[in-house]
Design a protein around this motif. Structure first.
Motif, PDB file in Angstrom:
ATOM      1  N   LEU A   1       0.801   0.257  -4.816  1.00  0.00           N
ATOM      2  CA  LEU A   1       1.338   1.399  -5.552  1.00  0.00           C
ATOM      3  C   LEU A   1       0.314   2.516  -5.686  1.00  0.00           C
ATOM      4  N   TRP A   2       0.806   3.736  -5.689  1.00  0.00           N
ATOM      5  CA  TRP A   2      -0.011   4.877  -6.110  1.00  0.00           C
ATOM      6  C   TRP A   2      -0.136   4.824  -7.619  1.00  0.00           C
TER       7      TRP A   2
ATOM      8  N   VAL B   1      13.864   0.133  -0.323  1.00  0.00           N
ATOM      9  CA  VAL B   1      13.249   1.141   0.552  1.00  0.00           C
ATOM     10  C   VAL B   1      11.726   1.031   0.522  1.00  0.00           C
ATOM     11  N   ALA B   2      11.159   0.904  -0.684  1.00  0.00           N
ATOM     12  CA  ALA B   2       9.700   0.823  -0.827  1.00  0.00           C
ATOM     13  C   ALA B   2       9.133  -0.389  -0.094  1.00  0.00           C
ATOM     14  N   GLY B   3       9.845  -1.512  -0.146  1.00  0.00           N
ATOM     15  CA  GLY B   3       9.377  -2.715   0.532  1.00  0.00           C
ATOM     16  C   GLY B   3       9.334  -2.556   2.038  1.00  0.00           C
ATOM     17  N   ILE B   4      10.318  -1.886   2.592  1.00  0.00           N
ATOM     18  CA  ILE B   4      10.335  -1.666   4.046  1.00  0.00           C
ATOM     19  C   ILE B   4       9.119  -0.846   4.465  1.00  0.00           C
ATOM     20  N   ILE B   5       8.797   0.153   3.686  1.00  0.00           N
ATOM     21  CA  ILE B   5       7.653   1.012   4.006  1.00  0.00           C
ATOM     22  C   ILE B   5       6.339   0.243   3.924  1.00  0.00           C
ATOM     23  N   GLY B   6       6.138  -0.468   2.801  1.00  0.00           N
ATOM     24  CA  GLY B   6       4.783  -0.980   2.610  1.00  0.00           C
ATOM     25  C   GLY B   6       4.612  -2.235   1.805  1.00  0.00           C
ATOM     26  N   ALA B   7       5.640  -3.092   1.697  1.00  0.00           N
ATOM     27  CA  ALA B   7       5.415  -4.378   1.014  1.00  0.00           C
ATOM     28  C   ALA B   7       4.162  -5.023   1.609  1.00  0.00           C
ATOM     29  N   LYS B   8       3.323  -5.573   0.743  1.00  0.00           N
ATOM     30  CA  LYS B   8       1.999  -6.048   1.173  1.00  0.00           C
ATOM     31  C   LYS B   8       2.114  -7.022   2.331  1.00  0.00           C
ATOM     32  N   ARG B   9       1.414  -6.725   3.373  1.00  0.00           N
ATOM     33  CA  ARG B   9       1.497  -7.520   4.601  1.00  0.00           C
ATOM     34  C   ARG B   9       0.613  -8.773   4.526  1.00  0.00           C
ATOM     35  N   ASN B  10       1.107  -9.835   5.126  1.00  0.00           N
ATOM     36  CA  ASN B  10       0.340 -11.064   5.345  1.00  0.00           C
ATOM     37  C   ASN B  10      -0.248 -11.664   4.066  1.00  0.00           C
TER      38      ASN B  10
ATOM     39  N   ASN C   1       1.663 -13.911   2.387  1.00  0.00           N
ATOM     40  CA  ASN C   1       2.481 -15.122   2.230  1.00  0.00           C
ATOM     41  C   ASN C   1       3.478 -15.019   1.085  1.00  0.00           C
ATOM     42  N   ILE C   2       3.845 -13.792   0.743  1.00  0.00           N
ATOM     43  CA  ILE C   2       4.865 -13.538  -0.273  1.00  0.00           C
ATOM     44  C   ILE C   2       5.906 -12.599   0.315  1.00  0.00           C
ATOM     45  N   GLY C   3       7.159 -12.935   0.194  1.00  0.00           N
ATOM     46  CA  GLY C   3       8.228 -11.996   0.526  1.00  0.00           C
ATOM     47  C   GLY C   3       8.251 -11.531   1.962  1.00  0.00           C
ATOM     48  N   ILE C   4       7.975 -10.245   2.166  1.00  0.00           N
ATOM     49  CA  ILE C   4       8.118  -9.646   3.489  1.00  0.00           C
ATOM     50  C   ILE C   4       6.866  -8.868   3.870  1.00  0.00           C
ATOM     51  N   ASN C   5       6.819  -8.436   5.120  1.00  0.00           N
ATOM     52  CA  ASN C   5       5.784  -7.530   5.596  1.00  0.00           C
ATOM     53  C   ASN C   5       6.378  -6.137   5.769  1.00  0.00           C
ATOM     54  N   GLY C   6       5.873  -5.174   5.018  1.00  0.00           N
ATOM     55  CA  GLY C   6       6.272  -3.797   5.252  1.00  0.00           C
ATOM     56  C   GLY C   6       5.691  -3.301   6.561  1.00  0.00           C
ATOM     57  N   VAL C   7       6.037  -2.085   6.946  1.00  0.00           N
ATOM     58  CA  VAL C   7       5.530  -1.538   8.206  1.00  0.00           C
ATOM     59  C   VAL C   7       4.067  -1.114   8.069  1.00  0.00           C
ATOM     60  N   ALA C   8       3.734  -0.392   7.006  1.00  0.00           N
ATOM     61  CA  ALA C   8       2.386   0.164   6.845  1.00  0.00           C
ATOM     62  C   ALA C   8       1.485  -0.774   6.058  1.00  0.00           C
ATOM     63  N   ASP C   9       0.211  -0.855   6.456  1.00  0.00           N
ATOM     64  CA  ASP C   9      -0.708  -1.769   5.764  1.00  0.00           C
ATOM     65  C   ASP C   9      -1.766  -1.054   4.944  1.00  0.00           C
ATOM     66  N   HIS C  10      -1.788   0.279   4.971  1.00  0.00           N
ATOM     67  CA  HIS C  10      -2.713   1.036   4.124  1.00  0.00           C
ATOM     68  C   HIS C  10      -1.926   2.153   3.453  1.00  0.00           C
ATOM     69  N   VAL C  11      -1.098   1.745   2.514  1.00  0.00           N
ATOM     70  CA  VAL C  11      -0.162   2.688   1.914  1.00  0.00           C
ATOM     71  C   VAL C  11      -0.202   2.580   0.402  1.00  0.00           C
ATOM     72  N   GLN C  12       0.069   3.691  -0.256  1.00  0.00           N
ATOM     73  CA  GLN C  12       0.221   3.708  -1.709  1.00  0.00           C
ATOM     74  C   GLN C  12       1.584   4.331  -2.010  1.00  0.00           C
TER      75      GLN C  12
END
Length: 541
Positions: A83-84, A291-300, A302-313
C-alpha cells in the motif's frame, strides 16, 4: 459503473452484473492464468512470470498506482504490504499535517463521503440524473415548439436518453421480479433441505420435492447450474443478480433518489476540490479490492495470488458508488492521485453519458502534463465504442461534442479469455478500431476480496488492472521511461493472433480479427514489453 454486465440465458433475462452462469463448468481457467504464457502454459496470459526472468538482477524502485474505484480493503492480508502510505498522515489527528487539503489521508481519499464519516453507497445511473435535469424543460415539447439550435440539440439528446432509460427500467423491473422470486424459492429449498448452501449436493436436490410450479422451475434451474459446479456458487450468483436488479429499480433508475446531500459539497461548483473523508474502504470495497489485487497483490508470499507488479504501492481513491460515478468526483480523484505521486492510475469504471466532460478532460490533461499514465476499462456492453461512447475516454471534446484532441497518456483496455479460439474476445467486452487500444485477460480472474477473501470475477474492470500492473512493472524497472513511452511500448509489444473472434454488430454475430477492433490489434504481453523497454533504454543511452 463497471460492474460486469455479463450476458446469460436464464428465465429470458440478460445482463447479470457479476460472474456466473456464463462459463462452462467443466472448463475452468488455470490458476494464475492471466500471468502465464501461451507457449509454456497453453493459455493466453500476458507472460508476466516469463518477463520476470528477463528482469532478474535489474534494480527496481516502487511505483505508486492509484486505484480510482469503489473502495479498497487496505487491511487485506495480500495487499497490506503493498500500500501507499502518506507518511505525514500515518497518525490520525484530525489535522491536515501535510497541507495537501485532505485530513488524515493515510491510504488515499474518499470523495463520496463526508467529514462525519458517512458514505454514499448507492447512486443513480448518469442517464437518470440527466433525465431529471432535462425533463422539466423538454418533457412537454412538441414538434411545433420553437427551440434554438442549442436547445434542439439538447432535446434530441434528451429523447435518446428517455428511450435508453425506459429500456433499462423495463429490463430492471423484469429482472427484479424474476430474480427476487427465484431467490425466494431457492431460499425455501435451502430451508427445507436444512443445510448451508456450501453443503448442498446434487443428491440433496434430487431428493427435494417441490410443492408448486415455481419451486419446480427453481429446482430445475438449480440442478442444471450445479452440474459440474457448486450449489454455493450458484446461490451466490442468484443473490448477486437479485441485489443488482433490486438496486437498479430502487436506486439507479429511481428519479426520486439523490444521495448527494450525504457528501455535503457544493455540488454545482465543479472547481471545488476539498470534500470527502479518509475512509477509502467505504461500504462496498469488493470491486476495488479485486482490482488492486490484480495490479499488485504481493507476489510469491505463499498467500492468495500474485499480482502483476512486484514493486508497487497501491493508493486508494474512492469515487465510484453502486451506480454511476459523477464527473466532479472523477476529476478530483485524478487530480488527487497526480498531486500525491501516482505514476499510473487505474480506472475500472465507466458510463454511457457525461454531464460535465470538460472537467474530466482538464484533469486528464493535468495528468498528461505531470507524466502520469491513465488506464481505463473499455466497458462491458459488448458494443463498438467508436459508435456508442463510454465515458470517460481519451478524446477531448468541445461544447458541441466535437473531438479537439486525444490524450497521449491514456490506454483503453478490452477483455479476453484464456483460450485461443473464436471465444478469445470476452462476449461482454466493448471494442473499437479507434477507441480501444489493447486487450488483456478479463475472464475468470481470481483476485483479492474484502476480509481476506478471494474470488473469480470478470469484466473489462479486471482487464484494465492487468495493464496497469504491466505499466507499473515497466515504470518501476525503467524509471527513465515517460508515460507516453510506456504506452508506446505496451501497444507495440502486444501478442497478435491469426484467429478471428466473435463480436455482435447491428444485432448480428460476426467474426473479425483483433486488429479490426482495436488500435494495437493484440493482447498485452509483459515479456515482449520488457524486450521493447530494453531497446528504448538502449536508444536513450
Amino acid at each position: 459503473m463497471q460492474k460486469s454486465k455479463l450476458f446469460i440465458a436464464l428465465l429470458g433475462i440478460s445482463i447479470l452484473p457479476f460472474s456466473g452462469f456464463t462459463q462452462e463448468k467443466k472448463d475452468a481457467a488455470p490458476a494464475n492464468w492471466f500471468n502465464l504464457d501461451y507457449k509454456t502454459d497453453g493459455v493466453m496470459g500476458i507472460s508476466t512470470e516469463k518477463a520476470y526472468g528477463l528482469l532478474k538482477g535489474r534494480k527496481a524502485t516502487p511505483v505508486i498506482v492509484a486505484v480510482i474505484d469503489g473502495g479498497v480493503d487496505v487491511h487485506h492480508e495480500d495487499l497490506k504490504d503493498v500500500l501507499w502510505i502518506n507518511k505525514k498522515e500515518e497518525q490520525k489527528t484530525g489535522k491536515d499535517k501535510d497541507g495537501n487539503g485532505y485530513i488524515d489521508d493515510k491510504y488515499g481519499w474518499n470523495f463520496i463521503g463526508n467529514a462525519n464519516g458517512e458514505n454514499v453507497n448507492y447512486d443513480n445511473l448518469e442517464v437518470t440524473r440527466q433525465i431529471v435535469k432535462y425533463e422539466p424543460k423538454y418533457s412537454a415539447v412538441l414538434p411545433s415548439t420553437n427551440l434554438t439550435e442549442a436547445e434542439r440539440r439538447e432535446f434530441v439528446a434528451y429523447q435518446g436518453m428517455v428511450s435508453d432509460y425506459t429500456s433499462k427500467l423495463d429490463e430492471a423491473q423484469f429482472g427484479d421480479q424474476n430474480y427476487s422470486r427465484l431467490k425466494a424459492n431457492i431460499d425455501k429449498l435451502i430451508a427445507s433441505i436444512g443445510k448451508a448452501p456450501k453443503d448442498i449436493s446434487k443428491s440433496d436436490l434430487d431428493a427435494y420435492k417441490a410443492d408448486n410450479d415455481q419451486q419446480k422451475m427453481a429446482l430445475r434451474i438449480a440442478k442444471k447450474e450445479v452440474e459440474g459446479g457448486s450449489f454455493s456458487k450458484f446461490y451466490d450468483d442468484i443473490k448477486d443478480a437479485a441485489d443488482y436488479f433490486g438496486a437498479q429499480v430502487k436506486y439507479h433508475l429511481n428519479k426520486e433518489f439523490n444521495p448527494r446531500s450525504i457528501v455535503g459539497d457544493k455540488y454545482e461548483d465543479v472547481s471545488e476540490r476539498y470534500y470527502g473523508n479518509p475512509d477509502v474502504k467505504g461500504p462496498d470495497a469488493e470491486h476495488g479490492t479485486h482490482v488492486a489485487g490484480i495490479i499488485g497483490a504481493k507476489r510469491n508470499n505463499n498467500i492468495g495470488i500474485n499480482g502483476v507488479a512486484d514493486h508497487v504501492q497501491i493508493m486508494a481513491v474512492r469515487v465510484v458508488p453502486n451506480g454511476d460515478e459523477r464527473d466532479k468526483d472523477v476529476a478530483n480523484g485524478i487530480r488527487y492521485a497526480v498531486d500525491n505521486g501516482a505514476k499510473v492510475i487505474n480506472m475500472s469504471f465507466g458510463k454511457g453519458y457525461s454531464n460535465t466532460k470538460k472537467i474530466v478532460d482538464d484533469a486528464v490533461k493535468y495528468a498528461q502534463e505531470k507524466d502520469v499514465l491513465l488506464i481505463h476499462a473499455a466497458g462491458n456492453d459488448g458494443k463498438d465504442i467508436d459508435i456508442t461512447p463510454n465515458y470517460p475516454n481519451k478524446y477531448f471534446t468541445d461544447s458541441l461534442n466535437a473531438v479537439t484532441g486525444e490524450a497521449s497518456n491514456w490506454i483503453t483496455v478490452g477483455a479476453t479469455a484464456w483460450k485461443l479460439d473464436g471465444d478469445l474476445l470476452a462476449g461482454f467486452s466493448n471494442y473499437g478500431y479507434k477507441s480501444v487500444d489493447v486487450f488483456a485477460p478479463g475472464v475468470a480472474i481470481y483476485s483479492t476480496m474484502p476480509e481476506n477473501q478471494y474470488k473469480e470475477q470478470q469484466g473489462t474492470s479486471m482487464a484494465a488492472p492487468v495493464v496497469a500492473g504491466l505499466a507499473a512493472m515497466l515504470r518501476s524497472y525503467y524509471p527513465q521511461l515517460t508515460a507516453q513511452e510506456v504506452k508506446e511500448i505496451i501497444l507495440k509489444s502486444v501478442t497478435k493472433v491469426d484467429q478471428k473472434v466473435k463480436i455482435k454488430k447491428d444485432g448480428n454475430s460476426k467474426k473479425v480479427y483483433l486488429d479490426e477492433i482495436s488500435t494495437s490489434g493484440g493482447i498485452v504481453n509483459a515479456y515482449e514489453a520488457v524486450v521493447q523497454a530494453n531497446k528504448y533504454i538502449g536508444k536513450k543511452k
